[in-house]
Enzyme design. Sequence first.
Site, short mmCIF file in Angstrom:
data_model
loop_
_atom_site.label_atom_id
_atom_site.label_comp_id
_atom_site.label_asym_id
_atom_site.label_seq_id
_atom_site.Cartn_x
_atom_site.Cartn_y
_atom_site.Cartn_z
CG ASP A 93 34.13 -7.10 -0.07
OD1 ASP A 93 33.03 -6.48 -0.35
OD2 ASP A 93 34.58 -7.97 -0.87
CB SER A 94 29.34 -5.59 1.34
OG SER A 94 29.32 -6.09 -0.12
CG ASP A 147 29.04 -4.41 -4.95
OD1 ASP A 147 29.11 -5.28 -4.15
OD2 ASP A 147 29.94 -4.00 -5.79
CD GLN A 195 30.71 -3.37 -9.10
OE1 GLN A 195 31.23 -3.67 -10.51
NE2 GLN A 195 31.26 -3.97 -8.06
CG ASP A 275 41.46 -5.53 -1.12
OD1 ASP A 275 41.54 -6.59 -1.08
OD2 ASP A 275 40.72 -4.52 -1.88
CG HIS A 344 59.96 -10.73 0.64
ND1 HIS A 344 60.91 -10.04 0.66
CD2 HIS A 344 59.37 -10.93 -0.36
CE1 HIS A 344 61.26 -9.41 -0.38
NE2 HIS A 344 59.96 -9.88 -1.19
#
Length: 380
Positions: A93-94, A147, A195, A275, A344
């Site tokens: 990520d940025s 962003d 966005q 994610d 798990h």
Amino acid sequence: MISFSHIKTAENSSARAGILHTDHGDIPTPIFMPVGTVGSVKGVYHKDLKEDIGAKIILGNTYHLYLRPGLDTLHKAGGLHRFEGWDRPILTDSGGFQVFSLTRIRKITPEGCTFASHIDGSRHTFTPENNVDTQRIIGADIMMAFDECCPGDADFRYAEKSLTLTQNWLERYTAQFDRTQPLYGYDQTMFPIIQGCVYPDLRKRAVEHALSLDGPGRGGYAIGGLAVGEPTEKMYEMLELVCPLLPSGKPRYLMGVGTPANILEGIDRGVDMFDCVMPTRNGRNGMLFTHNGIMNMRNKKWEQDFSPIEEDGASFVDKAYTKAYLHHLFIAGEMFAAMIASQHNLAFYLSLVRDAREHILAGDFASWKADSVRRIMTRL
């Protein structure tokens, strides 16, 4: 080289099966990516991530890695892969989401964002240009554009202003990406971030602008600013709008989402990559996701349940330990409880997207998904 092979779209659904090819290995999609914010997935050995959980790619975070261990250490180590001992793909990520969440200790200008470190209060500035340079030093296979992550409940005026800023930054980010080269002998790609909050016109504008900047090194597209306070129905509505507008020959990544049901609904609408910290964060607090529903391992009902954690679970921990034992570990405050639960949950998430892929290829994804969503969100 980094490329994407779109293999099949499901019947009666927009779900897709594909393969994302990188210099550190191939990634079958749809895929879930465990979050390794500061260079580790909390509580899980890399050996288990690979051999037991089946992770094909993990995340790192530019904001956190920039502050600690810092760019000098990462550069001397030869990049994040070597520093943390992970030889499969990494996405970074940025750091934009983290920077903009520091509401009281950051200032946004057209040039970039100045912020105070949450560690020691020191002042720093991210611009689109130095964010590219930072991610080059970190060395992730996939780099996210810098962003502003607009709040999910923002009004149209704020969201439009935020999108304009993000678009200006994307133009500068792509220019800097094109001016620079990878540092460690393998290819890197960048994903623009779509966005626009919950406003269809803004989302369409974001897609059109990102597509206008297409070129070498644009390996896919991320969809940001969802699961940040808007109703779940609005998230699905934006996915239904955005995914068909994006190229079929590149992967689509929904950032920071989410529950198992969110992931299946996202796959159904054409998303390829996901994610979320939920598997590990919720696991550390005693919540387990299973193919039959959700368990709170702190509940007394498990105190003398000596059955396996999950009879047909995806990880070795599911058969090695009982519900009663895991309940005991949580009540006793043992670190091992969080480790078992995290392992798990991650194994469950990876098995869920593998199952989705198999059903896409088999041609019965839509019916399988409808049944699965009902089961996996049941409270046990």
